[in-house]
Write a protein that holds these residues in place. Structure first.
Motif, PDB file in Angstrom:
ATOM      1  N   CYS A 195       0.838  -1.215   0.000  1.00  0.00           N
ATOM      2  CA  CYS A 195       0.000   0.000   0.000  1.00  0.00           C
ATOM      3  C   CYS A 195       0.867   1.255   0.000  1.00  0.00           C
ATOM      4  CB  CYS A 195      -0.927  -0.022   1.214  1.00  0.00           C
ATOM      5  SG  CYS A 195      -1.953   1.467   1.390  1.00  0.00           S
ATOM      6  N   LEU A 196       1.851   1.297   0.879  1.00  0.00           N
ATOM      7  CA  LEU A 196       2.717   2.470   0.985  1.00  0.00           C
ATOM      8  C   LEU A 196       3.498   2.709  -0.302  1.00  0.00           C
ATOM      9  CD1 LEU A 196       3.983   2.110   4.653  1.00  0.00           C
ATOM     10  CD2 LEU A 196       2.931   4.164   3.675  1.00  0.00           C
ATOM     11  N   GLU A 197       3.970   1.642  -0.905  1.00  0.00           N
ATOM     12  CA  GLU A 197       4.748   1.781  -2.142  1.00  0.00           C
ATOM     13  C   GLU A 197       3.901   2.400  -3.248  1.00  0.00           C
ATOM     14  OE1 GLU A 197       7.957  -1.896  -1.585  1.00  0.00           O
ATOM     15  OE2 GLU A 197       6.100  -2.205  -2.723  1.00  0.00           O
ATOM     16  N   TYR A 198       2.633   1.974  -3.353  1.00  0.00           N
ATOM     17  CA  TYR A 198       1.782   2.517  -4.412  1.00  0.00           C
ATOM     18  C   TYR A 198       1.360   3.955  -4.091  1.00  0.00           C
ATOM     19  CZ  TYR A 198      -1.517   2.785  -8.221  1.00  0.00           C
ATOM     20  OH  TYR A 198      -2.170   3.170  -9.380  1.00  0.00           O
ATOM     21  N   VAL A 199       0.895   4.171  -2.876  1.00  0.00           N
ATOM     22  CA  VAL A 199       0.385   5.497  -2.504  1.00  0.00           C
ATOM     23  C   VAL A 199       1.500   6.542  -2.551  1.00  0.00           C
ATOM     24  CG1 VAL A 199      -0.569   6.833  -0.592  1.00  0.00           C
ATOM     25  CG2 VAL A 199      -1.549   4.620  -1.158  1.00  0.00           C
ATOM     26  N   SER A 200       2.706   6.146  -2.208  1.00  0.00           N
ATOM     27  CA  SER A 200       3.821   7.105  -2.169  1.00  0.00           C
ATOM     28  C   SER A 200       4.165   7.646  -3.545  1.00  0.00           C
ATOM     29  CB  SER A 200       5.053   6.454  -1.537  1.00  0.00           C
ATOM     30  OG  SER A 200       4.805   6.120  -0.187  1.00  0.00           O
ATOM     31  N   GLN A 201       3.862   6.881  -4.592  1.00  0.00           N
ATOM     32  CA  GLN A 201       4.158   7.368  -5.947  1.00  0.00           C
ATOM     33  C   GLN A 201       2.908   7.869  -6.683  1.00  0.00           C
ATOM     34  OE1 GLN A 201       3.250   5.479  -9.043  1.00  0.00           O
ATOM     35  NE2 GLN A 201       1.867   4.385  -7.634  1.00  0.00           N
TER      36      GLN A 201
ATOM     37  N   LEU B 190       0.340  10.139   5.502  1.00  0.00           N
ATOM     38  CA  LEU B 190       0.469  10.266   6.952  1.00  0.00           C
ATOM     39  C   LEU B 190       0.278   8.936   7.668  1.00  0.00           C
ATOM     40  CD1 LEU B 190      -1.797  13.433   7.455  1.00  0.00           C
ATOM     41  CD2 LEU B 190       0.637  13.367   6.830  1.00  0.00           C
ATOM     42  N   GLY B 191       0.949   8.805   8.807  1.00  0.00           N
ATOM     43  CA  GLY B 191       0.619   7.768   9.775  1.00  0.00           C
ATOM     44  C   GLY B 191       1.225   6.404   9.588  1.00  0.00           C
ATOM     45  N   ALA B 192       1.768   6.091   8.400  1.00  0.00           N
ATOM     46  CA  ALA B 192       2.413   4.795   8.142  1.00  0.00           C
ATOM     47  C   ALA B 192       3.648   5.040   7.289  1.00  0.00           C
ATOM     48  CB  ALA B 192       1.449   3.827   7.458  1.00  0.00           C
ATOM     49  N   PHE B 193       4.680   4.191   7.466  1.00  0.00           N
ATOM     50  CA  PHE B 193       5.983   4.522   6.911  1.00  0.00           C
ATOM     51  C   PHE B 193       6.712   3.278   6.405  1.00  0.00           C
ATOM     52  CE2 PHE B 193       4.806   7.056  10.589  1.00  0.00           C
ATOM     53  CZ  PHE B 193       4.685   8.314  10.018  1.00  0.00           C
ATOM     54  N   LEU B 194       7.471   3.475   5.340  1.00  0.00           N
ATOM     55  CA  LEU B 194       8.276   2.394   4.778  1.00  0.00           C
ATOM     56  C   LEU B 194       9.613   2.241   5.488  1.00  0.00           C
ATOM     57  CD1 LEU B 194       7.672   2.820   0.936  1.00  0.00           C
ATOM     58  CD2 LEU B 194       7.153   0.790   2.295  1.00  0.00           C
TER      59      LEU B 194
ATOM     60  N   PRO C  15       8.694  -1.101  14.910  1.00  0.00           N
ATOM     61  CA  PRO C  15       7.588  -0.534  15.701  1.00  0.00           C
ATOM     62  C   PRO C  15       7.142   0.836  15.208  1.00  0.00           C
ATOM     63  CG  PRO C  15       9.667  -0.317  16.881  1.00  0.00           C
ATOM     64  CD  PRO C  15       9.953  -1.151  15.666  1.00  0.00           C
ATOM     65  N   TRP C  16       7.888   1.413  14.276  1.00  0.00           N
ATOM     66  CA  TRP C  16       7.597   2.746  13.749  1.00  0.00           C
ATOM     67  C   TRP C  16       6.691   2.702  12.510  1.00  0.00           C
ATOM     68  CZ3 TRP C  16       9.432   1.582   9.089  1.00  0.00           C
ATOM     69  CH2 TRP C  16      10.558   0.730   8.999  1.00  0.00           C
ATOM     70  N   MET C  17       6.291   1.505  12.043  1.00  0.00           N
ATOM     71  CA  MET C  17       5.556   1.416  10.772  1.00  0.00           C
ATOM     72  C   MET C  17       4.210   2.128  10.790  1.00  0.00           C
ATOM     73  SD  MET C  17       6.165  -2.208   8.813  1.00  0.00           S
ATOM     74  CE  MET C  17       5.557  -1.528   7.261  1.00  0.00           C
ATOM     75  N   VAL C  18       3.534   2.113  11.936  1.00  0.00           N
ATOM     76  CA  VAL C  18       2.254   2.821  12.087  1.00  0.00           C
ATOM     77  C   VAL C  18       2.339   3.649  13.362  1.00  0.00           C
ATOM     78  CG1 VAL C  18      -0.248   2.618  12.342  1.00  0.00           C
ATOM     79  CG2 VAL C  18       0.994   0.982  10.909  1.00  0.00           C
ATOM     80  N   SER C  19       1.897   4.884  13.286  1.00  0.00           N
ATOM     81  CA  SER C  19       1.951   5.782  14.436  1.00  0.00           C
ATOM     82  C   SER C  19       0.715   5.565  15.313  1.00  0.00           C
ATOM     83  CB  SER C  19       2.012   7.233  13.961  1.00  0.00           C
ATOM     84  OG  SER C  19       2.189   8.102  15.042  1.00  0.00           O
ATOM     85  N   LEU C  20       0.950   5.098  16.538  1.00  0.00           N
ATOM     86  CA  LEU C  20      -0.143   4.800  17.467  1.00  0.00           C
ATOM     87  C   LEU C  20      -0.235   5.852  18.559  1.00  0.00           C
ATOM     88  CD1 LEU C  20       0.440   0.952  17.806  1.00  0.00           C
ATOM     89  CD2 LEU C  20      -1.181   2.146  16.301  1.00  0.00           C
ATOM     90  N   ILE C  21      -1.427   5.962  19.149  1.00  0.00           N
ATOM     91  CA  ILE C  21      -1.653   6.965  20.193  1.00  0.00           C
ATOM     92  C   ILE C  21      -0.838   6.619  21.430  1.00  0.00           C
ATOM     93  CG2 ILE C  21      -3.373   7.917  21.788  1.00  0.00           C
ATOM     94  CD1 ILE C  21      -5.438   7.653  19.543  1.00  0.00           C
ATOM     95  N   ASP C  22       0.022   7.538  21.805  1.00  0.00           N
ATOM     96  CA  ASP C  22       0.848   7.447  23.002  1.00  0.00           C
ATOM     97  C   ASP C  22       1.092   8.882  23.454  1.00  0.00           C
ATOM     98  OD1 ASP C  22       3.575   7.733  24.344  1.00  0.00           O
ATOM     99  OD2 ASP C  22       3.371   5.558  24.362  1.00  0.00           O
ATOM    100  N   GLU C  23       0.586   9.238  24.613  1.00  0.00           N
ATOM    101  CA  GLU C  23       0.599  10.638  25.020  1.00  0.00           C
ATOM    102  C   GLU C  23       2.005  11.230  25.058  1.00  0.00           C
ATOM    103  OE1 GLU C  23      -1.776  11.793  28.354  1.00  0.00           O
ATOM    104  OE2 GLU C  23      -3.379  10.375  27.881  1.00  0.00           O
TER     105      GLU C  23
END
Length: 413
Positions: free
Chosen positions: A172-178, A185-189, A226-234
């Motif tokens: 998903c990220l590979e396609y959306v990034s191009q 936002l929110g998910a990373f390769l 653990p950085w692939m998706v940004s989760l809620i952490d105050e």
């Protein structure tokens, strides 16, 4: 000696005395005469007579012309909720050559047109599959249709981010990034991408974006990623805000939170919203409950304001609940004057997901453009009732109150 000789002698004596006296006078005059000035030191003649004790003053320099005030800038932001592509919508969008999802968004293109920033929450990952609940996914062509409709910022931090595992998220990220979005936002390769602040400049104004999701439907992120998706952490949220604030002029935070099908924000949503406000966030875009929730203006101790849309509901879906058919597009117009940014107007334009039997004619409409003829054939009537224009109009008014915007009224249609 005779008298004549005496007179002559006396006369000569007198003449000699006078001559000596004249010579002495001439000698004294010559000695007291002022010496001529040395060559090259002659005083220049004065051209201006100055009074004693008064110095000459320089001519005052002319004051520069004041620079004209720059013309105020207007920046328009729109944001939509969950783009919830069930497999039924993918099936309905099949063509001989693949998929065409553009008809789903054709009636909201005028709402998005001209926006500087147009945000969409992409609820399910675009992996090339027709994912069926509970493991949702959709074809890649969804991204192309969203871009064509006018969206330029896409969020992937949702509870469905890991439905198809690491492989699905990566594809998903590979396609959306191009695909040409200004921001993903929110998910990373890569970890580097996860640590790089998302800042998008429009008309000289820097917009910062952060995004968080409450969870992953029970799935876990890869232990080494653990950085692939940004989760809620105050603690992480506060740290991220502190890091990105110096880099932007206006800060927007996307929050995937809340309880499904509840039209009021939960206590946890309100706590997190106030935390964001207390740390200087300008705008909060909420989604996940699949129904509309209110818009509020929050204040921190410094008197700064945060616009918070707790939930924009579904943009489009194949769900069977009538309340889930009503979503909204947040619209904010900002004015930028002398470095100051202030909202001129803001509110939510209600939108309706429409689908007939077997998902015929599936599309999303502004509520003001929807009709009794369309609602009479809405297939959600098979699951709940009543489903009519009065129901949708009442629900929009009840939830949004003074922040309900009519697209027809606002744009003179």
């Amino acid at each position: 000696m005779g008298k004549c000789e005496l007179k002559i002698s006396a006369t000569r004596t007198l003449v000699s005395f006078l001559a000596a006296l004249i010579c002495a006078v001439l000698f004294l005059c010559a000695c007291s005469a002022p010496a001529p000035p040395p060559s090259g030191t002659a005083e220049e003649p004065k051209t201006q007579t100055e009074e004693p004790g008064q110095e000459s003053k320089p001519e005052p320099e002319p004051e520069p012309e004041p620079e004209p005030e720059p013309e105020p800038k207007r920046i328009r932001i729109v944001a939509a909720g969950d783009n919830l592509l069930h497999n039924t919508l993918s099936i309905a969008s099949r063509t001989d050559n693949g998929y065409d999802f553009s008809p789903l968004y054709q009636f909201i293109e005028p709402v998005l047109k001209g926006a500087d920033l147009a945000f969409i929450n992409q609820e399910v990952m675009l992996t090339g599959e027709e994912g069926k609940y509970p493991l949702l996914a959709a074809p890649f062509e969804v991204a192309d249709a969203l871009k064509q409709a006018g969206f330029n910022v896409i969020n992937l931090a949702t509870n469905h981010a890991m439905d198809k595992g690491e492989k699905g998220l990566k594809s998903c990220l590979e396609y959306v990034s191009q695909a040409g979005f200004d921001g993903v936002l929110g998910a990373f390769l890569t970890e580097e991408a996860a640590n790089t602040p998302a800042v998008i400049e429009k008309q000289g104004v820097r917009f910062g974006f952060l995004s968080y999701a409450y969870g992953l439907n029970g799935y876990s992120l890869p232990k080494d990623k653990p950085w692939m998706v940004s989760l809620i952490d105050e603690q992480k949220i506060v740290k991220d805000i502190q890091e990105i604030t110096p880099l932007c002029d206006y800060l927007i935070v996307s929050m995937h939170w809340g309880n499904e099908y509840e039209t009021e924000p939960s206590k946890r949503q309100r706590e997190l919203a106030q935390l964001l406000c207390d740390h200087g966030v300008d705008l909060v875009i909420g989604h996940h409950p699949h129904v509309l929730q209110p818009v509020e203006v929050l204040k921190n101790q410094s008197g700064e304001q945060t616009i918070c849309a707790y939930s924009l509901g579904n943009l489009i879906s194949g769900q069977h609940k009538r309340a889930a058919m009503l979503g909204g597009i947040l619209e904010i117009e900002l004015e930028v004057t002398s470095g100051k940014i202030a909202p001129v107007s803001f509110g939510v334009i209600p939108v309706v997901t429409h689908y007939g039997n077997k998902m015929q004619g599936v599309a999303v409409y502004p509520l003001s453009e929807y009709s009794d003829e369309l609602i009479a054939v809405h297939a959600v009537r098979q699951y709940e009732s009543p489903v009519d224009m009065a129901y949708f109009n009442h629900l929009a008014s009840q939830v949004l109150g003074k922040y309900e915007l009519s697209w027809a009224m606002e744009h003179g249609k």
